[in-house]
Scaffold this motif. Structure first.
Motif, PDB file in Angstrom:
ATOM      1  N   TYR A  33       0.781  -1.178  -0.030  1.00  0.00           N
ATOM      2  CA  TYR A  33       0.187  -0.186  -0.048  1.00  0.00           C
ATOM      3  C   TYR A  33       0.965   1.287  -0.075  1.00  0.00           C
ATOM      4  N   LEU A  34       1.950   1.446   0.748  1.00  0.00           N
ATOM      5  CA  LEU A  34       2.841   2.470   0.815  1.00  0.00           C
ATOM      6  C   LEU A  34       3.138   2.689  -0.621  1.00  0.00           C
ATOM      7  N   GLU A  35       3.762   1.571  -1.358  1.00  0.00           N
ATOM      8  CA  GLU A  35       4.151   1.839  -2.445  1.00  0.00           C
ATOM      9  C   GLU A  35       3.214   2.320  -3.503  1.00  0.00           C
ATOM     10  N   HIS A  36       2.051   1.564  -3.552  1.00  0.00           N
ATOM     11  CA  HIS A  36       0.795   2.064  -4.143  1.00  0.00           C
ATOM     12  C   HIS A  36       0.765   3.539  -4.205  1.00  0.00           C
ATOM     13  N   PHE A  37       0.911   4.150  -3.027  1.00  0.00           N
ATOM     14  CA  PHE A  37       0.832   5.897  -2.726  1.00  0.00           C
ATOM     15  C   PHE A  37       1.923   6.389  -3.452  1.00  0.00           C
ATOM     16  N   LYS A  38       3.142   5.866  -3.308  1.00  0.00           N
ATOM     17  CA  LYS A  38       4.202   6.502  -3.480  1.00  0.00           C
ATOM     18  C   LYS A  38       4.611   6.735  -4.936  1.00  0.00           C
ATOM     19  N   ASN A  39       3.879   5.527  -5.886  1.00  0.00           N
ATOM     20  CA  ASN A  39       3.797   5.484  -7.115  1.00  0.00           C
ATOM     21  C   ASN A  39       2.899   6.661  -7.783  1.00  0.00           C
ATOM     22  N   PHE A  40       2.314   7.331  -7.064  1.00  0.00           N
ATOM     23  CA  PHE A  40       1.525   8.624  -7.563  1.00  0.00           C
ATOM     24  C   PHE A  40       2.482   9.664  -7.562  1.00  0.00           C
ATOM     25  N   GLY A  41       3.691   9.691  -7.106  1.00  0.00           N
ATOM     26  CA  GLY A  41       4.740  10.782  -7.006  1.00  0.00           C
ATOM     27  C   GLY A  41       5.757  10.900  -8.022  1.00  0.00           C
ATOM     28  N   ILE A  42       5.939  11.951  -8.344  1.00  0.00           N
ATOM     29  CA  ILE A  42       7.273  12.155  -9.310  1.00  0.00           C
ATOM     30  C   ILE A  42       8.241  13.068  -8.490  1.00  0.00           C
ATOM     31  N   LYS A  43       9.430  12.883  -8.852  1.00  0.00           N
ATOM     32  CA  LYS A  43      10.416  13.355  -8.011  1.00  0.00           C
ATOM     33  C   LYS A  43      10.960  14.524  -8.753  1.00  0.00           C
ATOM     34  N   LYS A  44      10.737  15.832  -7.926  1.00  0.00           N
ATOM     35  CA  LYS A  44      11.330  16.904  -8.392  1.00  0.00           C
ATOM     36  C   LYS A  44      12.722  17.224  -8.448  1.00  0.00           C
ATOM     37  N   ILE A  45      13.250  18.113  -8.911  1.00  0.00           N
ATOM     38  CA  ILE A  45      14.710  18.541  -9.035  1.00  0.00           C
ATOM     39  C   ILE A  45      15.267  18.454  -7.574  1.00  0.00           C
ATOM     40  N   ASN A  46      14.415  19.415  -6.683  1.00  0.00           N
ATOM     41  CA  ASN A  46      15.047  19.712  -5.361  1.00  0.00           C
ATOM     42  C   ASN A  46      14.904  18.193  -4.538  1.00  0.00           C
ATOM     43  N   GLY A  47      14.557  17.272  -5.158  1.00  0.00           N
ATOM     44  CA  GLY A  47      14.401  15.822  -4.242  1.00  0.00           C
ATOM     45  C   GLY A  47      13.063  15.542  -3.709  1.00  0.00           C
ATOM     46  N   CYS A  48      12.343  16.611  -3.738  1.00  0.00           N
ATOM     47  CA  CYS A  48      10.906  16.193  -3.040  1.00  0.00           C
ATOM     48  C   CYS A  48       9.995  15.410  -4.175  1.00  0.00           C
ATOM     49  N   PHE A  49       8.930  14.825  -3.564  1.00  0.00           N
ATOM     50  CA  PHE A  49       7.924  14.255  -4.218  1.00  0.00           C
ATOM     51  C   PHE A  49       6.788  15.260  -4.420  1.00  0.00           C
ATOM     52  N   GLU A  50       6.524  15.071  -5.787  1.00  0.00           N
ATOM     53  CA  GLU A  50       4.796  15.928  -6.051  1.00  0.00           C
ATOM     54  C   GLU A  50       4.112  14.786  -6.403  1.00  0.00           C
ATOM     55  N   VAL A  51       2.466  15.108  -6.068  1.00  0.00           N
ATOM     56  CA  VAL A  51       1.819  14.195  -7.080  1.00  0.00           C
ATOM     57  C   VAL A  51       1.899  14.530  -8.493  1.00  0.00           C
TER      58      VAL A  51
END
Ligand SMILES: Nc1nc2c(c(=O)[nH]1)N[C@H]1C(S)=C(S)[C@@H](COP(=O)(O)OP(=O)(O)OC[C@H]3O[C@@H](n4cnc5c(=O)[nH]c(N)nc54)[C@H](O)[C@@H]3O)O[C@H]1N2
Ligand SMILES: Nc1nc2c(c(=O)[nH]1)N[C@H]1C(S)=C(S)[C@@H](COP(=O)(O)OP(=O)(O)OC[C@H]3O[C@@H](n4cnc5c(=O)[nH]c(N)nc54)[C@H](O)[C@@H]3O)O[C@H]1N2
Ligand code: SF4
Ligand SMILES: [Mo]
Length: 580
Positions: free
Chosen positions: A431-449
């Protein structure tokens, strides 16, 4: 290696990033968290929490508590089990309980105590609720805080608004109102008139954004006619706004990059959807949608562009006037309905009639006091989770920071129950991976939806014809009695609704001659509460303030629903004050 990165779990616009370092909660330096946390997180580990499970007042072990829970669910007709989940922890894995209860055949809730009326208004006008994110607000020249109190509820917007023109529309002279270029101290529940008049004057002044309106709001002329139904002089006098204020607002906003930042304050009324829609219409008349640094921010849908991996289809009853007495077993998670739902007396009577009340939470409160079975939860530092926000597009991974013997996580509780009741459940990591997969990594290292639009509505609205759907009628206000006050129940700086340090006062303008600390009875059609007075000249003379989370405040509120959006309406009732 264990990651020290996590995020604040609280129901708050900002969803701050946190580093757990040397047993201390430290803020992310970068991104929207900007190197600071608020009082709740700065003192998080100092608040007493529930350590041991209890049944009928006696301490039991977690194993016994789980066994008891299993017995309760085995013995009941499944439809007589109610799962009532609040927003004490806003992270996504909280919903794993929905999966168990929905599959079991229990009843869940729908509706909201929070932002539903405003959201309904937004969806009616625009066809969807796509929010203006923080980093777009940063690009505006002018900000209108309309029923939002940023110093208390969304302080991470403050570093972004330096050197901008600030307009505040709020019945209370809040901190942001004190700093603003213009504060319109409007009478509560009259924002719709101001919004209608603003659209009308945009037109009268020949300042309508013709190009935008022609393309995306061709019904404006009809709406203009509706605005003409508002009598200017009498209305302005009644709502505490001057023609000069209207002129100033227009002067500051026409041909500028404007962000209208709304909060829940404007929509805690039955017609809250219409209020929000009329504010959107003002933004439409200025052509504020689909452009950089322009738009209307509200509480976005934190789950926009995410899909739930859980079974959620279930029979549901309203969360606002929930008939707890129609259930044998009520399982309450992450909520304090006995304080935070409207009409406390009704809630109390109904909950008392439910045979078994289970409370699954972190802190003692009114609801834990009456519960039969109490199951302590784990804090966000003791479990893995992931969260999104209703004000920015970040996706924050919340790594477990340490093991603890206290409490049980939502996942572990559900894993036990699913096993006992033969319900399929995937591993936590899935489930954690499922949610994480909706993110993309930005240049600053943060994830965004992923798939959230940075500047929504660039190609028109999400209605069937891409045009804005204007309000076609509105409710006119009832006349009022001189001895009645408007009640405002805004958010407190020291509590997060009923978590942490709860306020205990009624705030009132000193013209009424009460003494500080004097006890008074505040009453409405619904009920009454006795509170100590604090004189406060930030308030209009016709308005009193009792913060959300103050014990007893919801004795005064009724469990009516908003006309649209299935929302509670905490400020619909007028109140009277008398010496105790
Ligand atoms: N410290 C702290 N932060 C919180 C919370 C908390 O309890 N404490 N709660 C969280 C939650 S659950 C939410 S939903 C958000 C909400 O955060 P906000 O949207 O900021 O909500 P409120 O404080 O309820 O109301 C905001 C402002 O609306 C004003 N207001 C009230 N009635 C009216 C009206 O009729 N017209 C106008 N124009 N203004 C009005 C109030 O005076 C107040 O200043 O905050 C979140 N953040
Ligand atoms: N008069 C008035 N009433 C209001 C409002 C208002 O403005 N005025 N605001 C309304 C709004 S906007 C909202 S959102 C609601 C909020 O109302 P609730 O959702 O009831 O929120 P809280 O009062 O914060 O209670 C949350 C509880 O969650 C528990 N909790 C915290 N973390 C966890 C966790 O990780 N796991 C579990 N299982 N439990 C946890 C804590 O024990 C806490 O007591 O209140 C509404 N009520
Ligand atoms: S501002 Fe909001 S998200 Fe940030 S630490 Fe405080 S409660 Fe948490
Ligand atoms: Mo809320």
């Amino acid at each position: 290696m264990k990651s020290s990165v996590t995020a604040c779990p609280l129901d708050c616009y900002d969803a701050c990033g946190i580093i757990y370092d040397e047993n201390k909660l430290k803020p992310f330096k970068d991104g929207h968290t900007n190197g600071f946390l608020c009082p709740h997180m700065n003192h998080y580990e100092k608040f007493d929490r529930i350590i041991k499970p209890r049944y009928k007042g006696h301490e039991i072990t977690m194993k016994e508590a789980l066994l008891k829970l299993k017995e309760l669910f085995q013995s009941e007709l499944k439809s007589e089990i109610l799962h009532y989940r609040g927003s004490g922890n806003f992270a996504l894995m909280q919903e794993v309980t929905d999966h168990f209860f929905a599959t079991l055949g229990a009843t869940l809730t729908n509706g909201t105590l929070c932002d539903g009326a405003g959201e309904a208004g937004i969806i009616e006008g625009r066809g969807s609720n796509k929010n203006m994110p923080l980093n777009q607000i940063e690009k505006s020249d002018v900000i209108i805080f309309w029923g939002r109190n940023p110093h208390t509820t969304s302080s991470h917007i403050l570093p972004l608004i330096k050197n901008k023109t600030i307009i505040v529309i709020d019945p209370v002279k809040t901190k942001i109102a004190q700093m603003a270029d213009l504060h319109v101290q409007i009478k509560p529940h009259t924002d719709i008139y101001l919004a209608l008049l603003l659209s009308r004057f945009v037109h009268i002044n020949d300042s309508l954004n013709e190009e935008f309106v022609e393309k995306y709001a061709s019904e404006f002329e009809e709406y203009y006619e509706l605005t003409q139904g508002v009598r200017i002089k009498a209305t302005l006098e009644n709502i505490g706004v001057t023609l000069g204020d209207i002129g100033d607002i227009l002067e500051h906003t026409i041909d500028k990059k404007v962000a209208i930042v709304c909060g829940v304050g404007i929509q805690k009324y039955r017609d809250g959807a219409d209020v929000m829609r009329s504010i959107d219409a003002f933004a439409v008349s200025l052509g504020l949608f689909g452009k950089e640094g322009c738009g209307v921010a509200y509480l976005g849908n934190s789950k926009e562009a995410l899909e739930s991996p859980f079974v959620t289809q279930a029979k549901r009853v309203s969360k606002i006037d929930t008939k707890f007495d129609e259930f044998e077993t009520v399982f309450i998670q992450g909520a304090n309905p006995l304080a935070q739902m409207p009409d406390t007396l009704r809630v109390q009577n109904a909950l008392e009639k439910a045979a078994n009340v289970v409370y699954f939470g972190l802190y003692e409160n009114e609801t834990s006091q009456i519960a039969d079975l109490i199951i302590p939860a784990k804090t966000f530092l003791e479990k893995d989770d992931i969260r999104t926000s209703y004000s920015h597009n970040g996706l924050m991974v919340m790594n477990k920071q340490y093991e603890s013997d206290v409490g049980i996580s939502e996942y572990d509780l559900v894993a036990y129950l699913c096993k006992e009741f033969n319900i399929e459940l995937k591993p936590e990591q899935f489930y954690l991976e499922h949610f994480k997969n909706f993110g993309i990594k930005k240049i600053n290292g943060c994830f965004e939806v992923e798939n959230r639009e940075e500047i929504p509505y660039q190609n028109g609205f999400d209605t069937s014809d891409s045009e804005f759907a204007f309000l076609e009628e509105f409710e006119t206000q009832q006349s009022e009695n001189e001895d009645e006050f408007n009640l405002i129940t805004a958010k407190s700086h020291t509590s997060l609704n009923s978590q942490f340090h709860r306020d205990t006062y009624v705030y009132i303008n000193s013209v009424h001659g009460y003494m500080d600390e004097e006890s008074v009875t505040i009453s409405s059609d619904n009920g009454s509460v006795i509170l100590a007075v604090k004189n406060d000249n930030r308030l209009r003379a016709d308005t009193v303030l009792i913060y959300s989370g103050t014990p007893g405040v919801n004795n005064l509120t009724s469990s009516k629903h908003s006309y649209e959006g299935k929302s509670a309406v905490f400020q619909e009732n007028k109140v009277k004050i008398s010496k105790k």
